[in-house]
Design a protein around this motif. Structure first.
Motif, short mmCIF file in Angstrom:
data_model
loop_
_atom_site.label_atom_id
_atom_site.label_comp_id
_atom_site.label_asym_id
_atom_site.label_seq_id
_atom_site.Cartn_x
_atom_site.Cartn_y
_atom_site.Cartn_z
N ARG A 12 8.76 46.55 -58.11
CA ARG A 12 10.21 46.42 -57.94
C ARG A 12 10.76 47.84 -57.97
NH1 ARG A 12 14.50 43.04 -61.62
NH2 ARG A 12 16.34 43.89 -60.62
N GLN A 13 11.55 48.17 -56.97
CA GLN A 13 12.12 49.51 -56.89
C GLN A 13 13.56 49.39 -56.44
OE1 GLN A 13 10.42 52.26 -53.97
NE2 GLN A 13 10.17 53.70 -55.65
N ARG A 18 8.53 45.36 -53.31
CA ARG A 18 7.69 45.90 -52.25
C ARG A 18 6.23 45.57 -52.51
NH1 ARG A 18 8.61 51.96 -51.12
NH2 ARG A 18 8.00 52.05 -53.30
N LEU A 19 5.55 45.11 -51.48
CA LEU A 19 4.11 44.82 -51.52
C LEU A 19 3.42 45.81 -50.59
CD1 LEU A 19 1.67 43.01 -52.28
CD2 LEU A 19 2.25 41.64 -50.26
N SER A 20 2.48 46.57 -51.13
CA SER A 20 1.73 47.54 -50.32
C SER A 20 0.24 47.26 -50.44
CB SER A 20 2.00 48.97 -50.79
OG SER A 20 3.35 49.30 -50.65
N VAL A 21 -0.46 47.40 -49.34
CA VAL A 21 -1.92 47.32 -49.31
C VAL A 21 -2.39 48.66 -48.75
CG1 VAL A 21 -3.93 46.11 -48.43
CG2 VAL A 21 -1.85 44.82 -48.95
N ILE A 22 -3.19 49.37 -49.54
CA ILE A 22 -3.60 50.73 -49.20
C ILE A 22 -5.12 50.78 -49.20
CG2 ILE A 22 -3.44 53.15 -49.91
CD1 ILE A 22 -1.00 51.64 -51.72
N ASP A 23 -5.71 51.36 -48.15
CA ASP A 23 -7.16 51.50 -48.12
C ASP A 23 -7.56 52.94 -47.86
OD1 ASP A 23 -7.48 52.11 -45.35
OD2 ASP A 23 -7.56 50.00 -44.82
N ASP A 24 -8.85 53.22 -48.03
CA ASP A 24 -9.37 54.56 -47.80
C ASP A 24 -10.30 54.59 -46.58
OD1 ASP A 24 -11.58 53.20 -48.75
OD2 ASP A 24 -12.10 54.69 -50.27
N ARG A 65 -1.80 52.41 -44.92
CA ARG A 65 -0.91 51.72 -45.86
C ARG A 65 -0.10 50.71 -45.07
NH1 ARG A 65 1.30 54.04 -50.43
NH2 ARG A 65 1.02 56.07 -49.45
N VAL A 66 -0.12 49.46 -45.50
CA VAL A 66 0.71 48.40 -44.92
C VAL A 66 1.70 48.00 -46.01
CG1 VAL A 66 0.74 46.06 -43.98
CG2 VAL A 66 -1.17 47.59 -43.45
N THR A 67 3.00 48.03 -45.67
CA THR A 67 4.02 47.75 -46.67
C THR A 67 5.02 46.72 -46.16
OG1 THR A 67 3.85 50.01 -47.50
CG2 THR A 67 5.82 48.78 -48.12
N CYS A 68 5.32 45.74 -47.00
CA CYS A 68 6.38 44.78 -46.75
C CYS A 68 7.36 44.91 -47.91
CB CYS A 68 5.87 43.34 -46.73
SG CYS A 68 4.81 42.98 -45.34
N ALA A 69 8.66 44.94 -47.61
CA ALA A 69 9.68 45.06 -48.66
C ALA A 69 10.79 44.06 -48.38
CB ALA A 69 10.24 46.48 -48.70
N TRP A 70 11.32 43.50 -49.48
CA TRP A 70 12.41 42.52 -49.37
C TRP A 70 13.49 42.87 -50.36
CZ3 TRP A 70 7.28 41.25 -49.42
CH2 TRP A 70 6.79 40.59 -48.30
N PRO A 71 14.76 42.70 -49.97
CA PRO A 71 15.85 42.94 -50.92
C PRO A 71 15.85 41.85 -51.98
CG PRO A 71 16.71 42.10 -48.84
CD PRO A 71 15.24 42.31 -48.65
#
Length: 77
Positions: A12-13, A18-24, A65-71
């Motif tokens: 929460r920001q 926000r949901l992020s999926v990050i890979d290397d 990085r794949v990011t989805c954010a919702w108010p």
């Protein structure tokens, strides 16, 4: 592709979640050679349909990085 680790972050920001999926992995091709596949299109559509945003980005250090954010909704009065 070729990721050795994947990190899933839910945070929460300010006034959003926000949901992020990050890979290397090996990351994304340059934007001019990138194909926005059906899976990514569906994710973008679903995020938008629910009032959110969707972003896919190559990370400078490699990976994606794949990011989805919702108010967040205002509290009921």
């Amino acid at each position: 592709a070729r990721a050795r680790s994947i990190r899933v972050v839910l945070e929460r920001q300010d006034r959003q979640v926000r949901l992020s999926v990050i890979d290397d992995g090996i990351g994304l091709p340059p934007p001019d050679r990138r194909e926005f596949g059906m899976g990514l299109e569906i994710m973008a559509h679903r995020a938008g349909a629910s009032g959110g945003t969707f972003a896919v980005e190559a990370r400078p250090e490699g990976g994606t990085r794949v990011t989805c954010a919702w108010p967040l909704s205002a509290p009921a009065a």
